[in-house]
Design an enzyme around this catalytic site. Structure first.
Site, mmCIF file in Angstrom:
data_model
loop_
_atom_site.group_PDB
_atom_site.id
_atom_site.type_symbol
_atom_site.label_atom_id
_atom_site.label_comp_id
_atom_site.label_asym_id
_atom_site.label_seq_id
_atom_site.Cartn_x
_atom_site.Cartn_y
_atom_site.Cartn_z
ATOM 1 N N HIS A 1 -3.554 -5.318 1.016
ATOM 2 C CA HIS A 1 -3.343 -5.767 2.384
ATOM 3 C C HIS A 1 -3.860 -7.198 2.510
ATOM 4 O O HIS A 1 -4.741 -7.632 1.773
ATOM 5 C CB HIS A 1 -4.119 -4.888 3.372
ATOM 6 C CG HIS A 1 -3.644 -3.475 3.448
ATOM 7 N ND1 HIS A 1 -2.437 -3.121 4.004
ATOM 8 C CD2 HIS A 1 -4.246 -2.315 3.056
ATOM 9 C CE1 HIS A 1 -2.308 -1.811 3.947
ATOM 10 N NE2 HIS A 1 -3.370 -1.295 3.376
ATOM 11 N N CYS B 1 0.840 -1.206 0.000
ATOM 12 C CA CYS B 1 0.000 0.000 0.000
ATOM 13 C C CYS B 1 0.875 1.256 0.000
ATOM 14 O O CYS B 1 1.583 1.518 -0.961
ATOM 15 C CB CYS B 1 -0.986 -0.033 1.163
ATOM 16 S SG CYS B 1 -2.396 1.077 0.919
#
Length: 502
Positions: free
Chosen positions: A425, A341
């Site tokens: 994630h 991310c």
């Protein structure tokens, strides 16, 4: 059964999340349809529900403890710190803007209270019981008039309150008494009693103090939970996580191969979803540590740059500490780096940010052929795909939109040599993919490390949740807790002066 309970705490980190999850798992075992609820959560660890709503990971974990699907109803207000004085406000799973603490507490509370009460009512209409978690302490009297998460929601729902205290910190009796005494008479009416957490030693030595506490307050203690090592539940976090020297070591089994695998996680500012590396720490023979100095990368077989709520700030931090140069040297030497991310974004060539930091054009580390532009709309998704020949599930929470202009495709990100980057994630929780990825890392690092063939992260997490249920079932007065959930706070509890004005 029909009813609910609010688990409050004498302080932050007293154990409210653990107790709430434990009660949810215990009730679920009994066949009770139960749901968790936290009206307002402040955390940089969040999760995406199946309907695309962002909630705190602690509430997602509690939903798993209750064996129900997490939803935005369970955490209608999420505050994600973005600096010393401001947070992004996520309402019903969607971001609605940035706000200072003063602005947040300055006039929106009635509307927010109406929203959270509506969510709680909907959950009560669906489940037999709702176990609510408070935030911080209910005795934060400076915030009582705008409170929607502690006594504010307890009063609105007429829920009994059990206050959890961490005895490992010391001063638990004073904390129980003081917390109760600082509440108004109307709030004290709902405080049923106390739950001692993290106790070490002989409970019989504690019992005289519990009897004295009962004499002073008229309220009983509903259990003494022992200190339990190895609780690997998803955590909330504050504005800053200081993890120097923190080590998460696999305790499941010794290494399968001849070597261990060392993973260093850069403890970037405003680190988010650092729980991504829990699946690595669960692997036998994998040692995970959080670092903030360049020299701490020297012996690492894999370096992870995790998510962050401040991508540009994290980039500057990496450069200031020499970590950026160390990452560049690793990439040139063919030593593994994984960016997730925000960590993926900093590894790219260029960042255009007029949203999160408003810094405009910023040069990235240039380790991946990626250009990132921040969009006001937040991407919230639950992608499913394939990497290294294995099925992968994950979730996405980001404003940055990545344009990949080269390299090998990898989970909607890319790979160049031994530098990997993705917005996903949770991908490492996919067992077969994690094993293949660690095999690649071990090969590149020259380690004789072999992933265990049967490690199931989902099963390990279930074991943890069962352990929480065991703590409640074995060390709390469950009959009395059932009575509270069904019948509410006992009447006639004494008022303890001095109380705060309501």
């Amino acid at each position: 059964m029909s009813g609910g309970l609010l688990v409050a705490g004498t302080t932050s980190d007293a154990g409210k999340s653990v107790v709430t999850a434990g009660i949810c798992r215990w009730l679920s075992r009994k066949g009770v349809s139960v749901a968790p609820f936290k009206a307002q959560n402040m955390s940089l660890n969040s999760f995406v529900t199946r309907e695309g709503a962002e909630i705190g990971r602690a509430q997602a974990m509690q939903a798993q403890a209750a064996r129900v699907e997490p939803s935005a109803l369970m955490n209608p207000v999420l505050l994600k710190p973005g600096g010393e004085k401001s947070s992004q406000v996520v309402l019903m799973g969607k971001p609605v803007g940035e706000m200072s603490a003063r602005g947040y507490h300055g006039g929106r509370q009635q509307a927010l209270l109406d929203t959270v009460v509506g969510c709680l009512q909907e959950l009560r209409g669906t489940y037999d019981a709702v176990i609510c978690e408070g935030a911080g302490s209910p005795a934060e009297i400076n915030l009582r008039r705008t409170d929607i998460v502690n006594m504010g929601i307890a009063r609105a729902a007429r829920f009994p309150v059990v206050v959890v205290g961490d005895i490992d910190r010391g001063g638990v009796f004073a904390s129980f008494f003081g917390t109760t005494a600082l509440l108004s008479a109307a709030d004290q009416e709902l405080v049923a009693g106390y739950l001692v957490n993290k106790f070490r030693g002989d409970v019989s030595l504690l019992e005289p103090g519990l009897d004295m506490l009962h004499g002073l307050t008229g309220r009983r203690t509903y259990g003494v939970l022992p200190f339990q090592h190895g609780l690997g539940i998803d955590e909330e976090d504050g504005l800053r996580v200081s993890l120097r020297g923190a080590v998460r070591e696999s305790v499941v089994a010794p290494p399968v191969g001849d070597d261990v695998l060392r993973v260093a996680v850069c403890a970037v500012p405003l680190m988010s979803n650092f729980t991504d590396v829990d699946a690595l720490a669960a692997e036998p023979g994998v040692v995970v540590r959080f670092v903030d100095r360049a020299e701490e990368l020297a012996d690492a077989d894999l370096v992870v740059v995790p998510g962050t709520r401040g991508t540009v700030r994290a980039l500057a931090w990496l450069r200031e500490r020499g970590l950026a140069d160390a990452l560049a040297r690793r990439a040139a030497e063919g030593r593994p780096v994984l960016g997730i991310c925000g960590g993926f974004q900093v590894l790219g060539e260029h960042i255009e940010d007029e949203v999160e930091s408003r810094a405009g054009s910023v040069a990235g580390l240039g380790l991946l052929p990626v250009r990132v532009r921040f969009d006001r709309e937040k991407t919230l998704a639950r992608p499913v795909g394939e990497a290294l020949g294995e099925r992968v599930e994950g979730y996405e929470i980001h404003h940055g939109v990545a344009e990949v202009v080269g390299g090998e495709a990898f989970l909607d990100g890319c790979r160049v040599g031994e530098v990997w980057g993705t917005h996903w994630h949770g991908s490492l929780e996919s067992d077969a993919f994690r094993r293949r990825f660690l095999t690649e890392v071990a090969r590149a690092a020259g380690r004789r490390f072999v992933p265990a063939p049967d490690t199931s992260f989902a099963a390990l997490r279930e074991d943890q949740l069962d352990l929480l249920g065991d703590l409640i079932e074995e060390h709390a007065d469950t009959d009395a807790l059932l009575g509270l959930i069904e019948n509410g706070t006992p009447t006639g509890l004494p008022f303890i002066a001095p109380g705060a004005p309501s």
